[in-house]
Design a protein around this motif. Structure first.
Motif, PDB file in Angstrom:
ATOM      1  N   THR A   5       0.842  -1.189   0.000  1.00  0.00           N
ATOM      2  CA  THR A   5       0.000   0.000   0.000  1.00  0.00           C
ATOM      3  C   THR A   5       0.881   1.244   0.000  1.00  0.00           C
ATOM      4  O   THR A   5       2.101   1.146   0.160  1.00  0.00           O
ATOM      5  N   ALA A   6       0.258   2.392  -0.122  1.00  0.00           N
ATOM      6  CA  ALA A   6       1.010   3.658  -0.107  1.00  0.00           C
ATOM      7  C   ALA A   6       1.742   3.852   1.214  1.00  0.00           C
ATOM      8  O   ALA A   6       2.803   4.477   1.259  1.00  0.00           O
ATOM      9  N   ASP A   7       1.187   3.291   2.305  1.00  0.00           N
ATOM     10  CA  ASP A   7       1.844   3.438   3.607  1.00  0.00           C
ATOM     11  C   ASP A   7       2.811   2.287   3.902  1.00  0.00           C
ATOM     12  O   ASP A   7       3.299   2.152   5.018  1.00  0.00           O
ATOM     13  N   GLY A   8       3.091   1.460   2.914  1.00  0.00           N
ATOM     14  CA  GLY A   8       4.109   0.429   3.061  1.00  0.00           C
ATOM     15  C   GLY A   8       3.632  -0.910   3.584  1.00  0.00           C
ATOM     16  O   GLY A   8       4.438  -1.802   3.830  1.00  0.00           O
ATOM     17  N   GLU A   9       2.324  -1.092   3.724  1.00  0.00           N
ATOM     18  CA  GLU A   9       1.812  -2.375   4.228  1.00  0.00           C
ATOM     19  C   GLU A   9       1.706  -3.381   3.087  1.00  0.00           C
ATOM     20  O   GLU A   9       1.273  -3.052   1.987  1.00  0.00           O
ATOM     21  N   ARG A  10       2.096  -4.628   3.370  1.00  0.00           N
ATOM     22  CA  ARG A  10       2.035  -5.682   2.352  1.00  0.00           C
ATOM     23  C   ARG A  10       0.593  -6.048   2.039  1.00  0.00           C
ATOM     24  O   ARG A  10      -0.258  -6.099   2.921  1.00  0.00           O
ATOM     25  N   ILE A  11       0.355  -6.345   0.770  1.00  0.00           N
ATOM     26  CA  ILE A  11      -0.950  -6.788   0.291  1.00  0.00           C
ATOM     27  C   ILE A  11      -0.802  -8.252  -0.110  1.00  0.00           C
ATOM     28  O   ILE A  11       0.145  -8.623  -0.804  1.00  0.00           O
ATOM     29  N   LEU A  12      -1.740  -9.080   0.334  1.00  0.00           N
ATOM     30  CA  LEU A  12      -1.670 -10.523   0.085  1.00  0.00           C
ATOM     31  C   LEU A  12      -2.740 -10.969  -0.897  1.00  0.00           C
ATOM     32  O   LEU A  12      -3.838 -10.426  -0.929  1.00  0.00           O
ATOM     33  N   SER A  13      -2.426 -12.002  -1.647  1.00  0.00           N
ATOM     34  CA  SER A  13      -3.379 -12.628  -2.558  1.00  0.00           C
ATOM     35  C   SER A  13      -4.277 -13.570  -1.766  1.00  0.00           C
ATOM     36  O   SER A  13      -4.032 -13.855  -0.586  1.00  0.00           O
ATOM     37  N   VAL A  14      -5.294 -14.089  -2.421  1.00  0.00           N
ATOM     38  CA  VAL A  14      -6.183 -15.078  -1.801  1.00  0.00           C
ATOM     39  C   VAL A  14      -5.366 -16.279  -1.328  1.00  0.00           C
ATOM     40  O   VAL A  14      -5.520 -16.743  -0.197  1.00  0.00           O
ATOM     41  N   HIS A  15      -4.498 -16.764  -2.186  1.00  0.00           N
ATOM     42  CA  HIS A  15      -3.725 -17.958  -1.836  1.00  0.00           C
ATOM     43  C   HIS A  15      -2.787 -17.713  -0.656  1.00  0.00           C
ATOM     44  O   HIS A  15      -2.700 -18.549   0.252  1.00  0.00           O
ATOM     45  N   ALA A  17      -3.171 -15.495   1.719  1.00  0.00           N
ATOM     46  CA  ALA A  17      -4.017 -15.371   2.908  1.00  0.00           C
ATOM     47  C   ALA A  17      -4.475 -16.750   3.376  1.00  0.00           C
ATOM     48  O   ALA A  17      -4.471 -17.042   4.578  1.00  0.00           O
ATOM     49  N   ALA A  18      -4.846 -17.602   2.444  1.00  0.00           N
ATOM     50  CA  ALA A  18      -5.310 -18.950   2.788  1.00  0.00           C
ATOM     51  C   ALA A  18      -4.216 -19.748   3.492  1.00  0.00           C
ATOM     52  O   ALA A  18      -4.485 -20.433   4.494  1.00  0.00           O
ATOM     53  N   ILE A  19      -3.000 -19.652   3.003  1.00  0.00           N
ATOM     54  CA  ILE A  19      -1.883 -20.367   3.633  1.00  0.00           C
ATOM     55  C   ILE A  19      -1.684 -19.872   5.062  1.00  0.00           C
ATOM     56  O   ILE A  19      -1.553 -20.666   5.990  1.00  0.00           O
ATOM     57  N   ARG A  20      -1.696 -18.563   5.258  1.00  0.00           N
ATOM     58  CA  ARG A  20      -1.506 -18.008   6.605  1.00  0.00           C
ATOM     59  C   ARG A  20      -2.626 -18.399   7.555  1.00  0.00           C
ATOM     60  O   ARG A  20      -2.402 -18.576   8.745  1.00  0.00           O
ATOM     61  N   LEU A  21      -3.851 -18.513   7.023  1.00  0.00           N
ATOM     62  CA  LEU A  21      -5.000 -18.828   7.871  1.00  0.00           C
ATOM     63  C   LEU A  21      -5.219 -20.335   8.025  1.00  0.00           C
ATOM     64  O   LEU A  21      -6.005 -20.762   8.867  1.00  0.00           O
ATOM     65  N   GLY A  22      -4.556 -21.138   7.202  1.00  0.00           N
ATOM     66  CA  GLY A  22      -4.714 -22.590   7.284  1.00  0.00           C
ATOM     67  C   GLY A  22      -6.051 -23.065   6.757  1.00  0.00           C
ATOM     68  O   GLY A  22      -6.606 -24.050   7.239  1.00  0.00           O
ATOM     69  N   VAL A  23      -6.577 -22.348   5.759  1.00  0.00           N
ATOM     70  CA  VAL A  23      -7.856 -22.721   5.151  1.00  0.00           C
ATOM     71  C   VAL A  23      -7.683 -22.731   3.635  1.00  0.00           C
ATOM     72  O   VAL A  23      -6.622 -22.384   3.117  1.00  0.00           O
ATOM     73  N   THR A  52      -2.170  -6.904   7.783  1.00  0.00           N
ATOM     74  CA  THR A  52      -2.661  -6.726   9.156  1.00  0.00           C
ATOM     75  C   THR A  52      -4.064  -7.301   9.338  1.00  0.00           C
ATOM     76  O   THR A  52      -4.376  -7.849  10.399  1.00  0.00           O
ATOM     77  N   ASP A  53      -4.906  -7.215   8.302  1.00  0.00           N
ATOM     78  CA  ASP A  53      -6.256  -7.785   8.397  1.00  0.00           C
ATOM     79  C   ASP A  53      -6.207  -9.317   8.446  1.00  0.00           C
ATOM     80  O   ASP A  53      -6.961  -9.954   9.183  1.00  0.00           O
ATOM     81  N   VAL A  54      -5.296  -9.894   7.673  1.00  0.00           N
ATOM     82  CA  VAL A  54      -5.143 -11.358   7.680  1.00  0.00           C
ATOM     83  C   VAL A  54      -4.599 -11.823   9.028  1.00  0.00           C
ATOM     84  O   VAL A  54      -5.070 -12.809   9.598  1.00  0.00           O
ATOM     85  N   GLU A  55      -3.622 -11.099   9.564  1.00  0.00           N
ATOM     86  CA  GLU A  55      -3.058 -11.477  10.866  1.00  0.00           C
ATOM     87  C   GLU A  55      -4.097 -11.339  11.982  1.00  0.00           C
ATOM     88  O   GLU A  55      -4.137 -12.163  12.902  1.00  0.00           O
ATOM     89  N   ALA A  56      -4.951 -10.326  11.914  1.00  0.00           N
ATOM     90  CA  ALA A  56      -6.014 -10.172  12.908  1.00  0.00           C
ATOM     91  C   ALA A  56      -7.008 -11.332  12.813  1.00  0.00           C
ATOM     92  O   ALA A  56      -7.440 -11.883  13.833  1.00  0.00           O
ATOM     93  N   ALA A  57      -7.345 -11.726  11.598  1.00  0.00           N
ATOM     94  CA  ALA A  57      -8.247 -12.869  11.409  1.00  0.00           C
ATOM     95  C   ALA A  57      -7.598 -14.150  11.905  1.00  0.00           C
ATOM     96  O   ALA A  57      -8.263 -14.999  12.516  1.00  0.00           O
ATOM     97  N   ARG A  58      -6.292 -14.288  11.680  1.00  0.00           N
ATOM     98  CA  ARG A  58      -5.576 -15.483  12.152  1.00  0.00           C
ATOM     99  C   ARG A  58      -5.595 -15.555  13.677  1.00  0.00           C
ATOM    100  O   ARG A  58      -5.793 -16.627  14.252  1.00  0.00           O
ATOM    101  N   ALA A  59      -5.424 -14.420  14.334  1.00  0.00           N
ATOM    102  CA  ALA A  59      -5.464 -14.389  15.800  1.00  0.00           C
ATOM    103  C   ALA A  59      -6.859 -14.768  16.310  1.00  0.00           C
ATOM    104  O   ALA A  59      -6.987 -15.532  17.276  1.00  0.00           O
ATOM    105  N   ARG A  60      -7.912 -14.237  15.658  1.00  0.00           N
ATOM    106  CA  ARG A  60      -9.289 -14.586  16.058  1.00  0.00           C
ATOM    107  C   ARG A  60      -9.556 -16.065  15.847  1.00  0.00           C
ATOM    108  O   ARG A  60     -10.179 -16.719  16.671  1.00  0.00           O
ATOM    109  N   LEU A  61      -9.078 -16.599  14.733  1.00  0.00           N
ATOM    110  CA  LEU A  61      -9.269 -18.011  14.415  1.00  0.00           C
ATOM    111  C   LEU A  61      -8.543 -18.897  15.424  1.00  0.00           C
ATOM    112  O   LEU A  61      -9.100 -19.879  15.914  1.00  0.00           O
TER     113      LEU A  61
END
Length: 79
Positions: A5-15, A17-23, A52-61
């Motif tokens: 992103t413009a502020d330097g945050e990484r953007i992830l693809s569906v795949h 994100a799926a690997i990080r979430l284990g789904v 950051t959104d994927v990591e937050a979802a991973r923590a909730r999961l």
């Protein structure tokens, strides 16, 4: 390829994100479509997710899975 992103945050693809979430990729798309995982569309079909959104979802999961294990039940894998 890495997107940022413009502020330097990484953007992830569906795949990614799926690997990080284990789904599956399909589950990530479903969660995005239903609002369980924050994301944005890049064109009509392609979803992208802030790291950051994927990591937050991973923590909730992980928390939901721990709670289910402590209760002796299964998990519904809801982030």
């Amino acid at each position: 390829m890495h997107w940022v992103t413009a502020d330097g945050e990484r953007i992830l693809s569906v795949h990614s994100a799926a690997i990080r979430l284990g789904v599956s990729d399909r589950t990530v798309r479903l969660w995005a479509r239903t609002g369980r995982l924050r994301g944005f569309k890049e064109g009509p079909k392609i979803w992208r997710f802030r790291e950051t959104d994927v990591e937050a979802a991973r923590a909730r999961l992980a928390s939901a899975r721990r709670d289910a294990a402590d209760a002796g039940g299964g998990s519904d894998d809801d982030p």
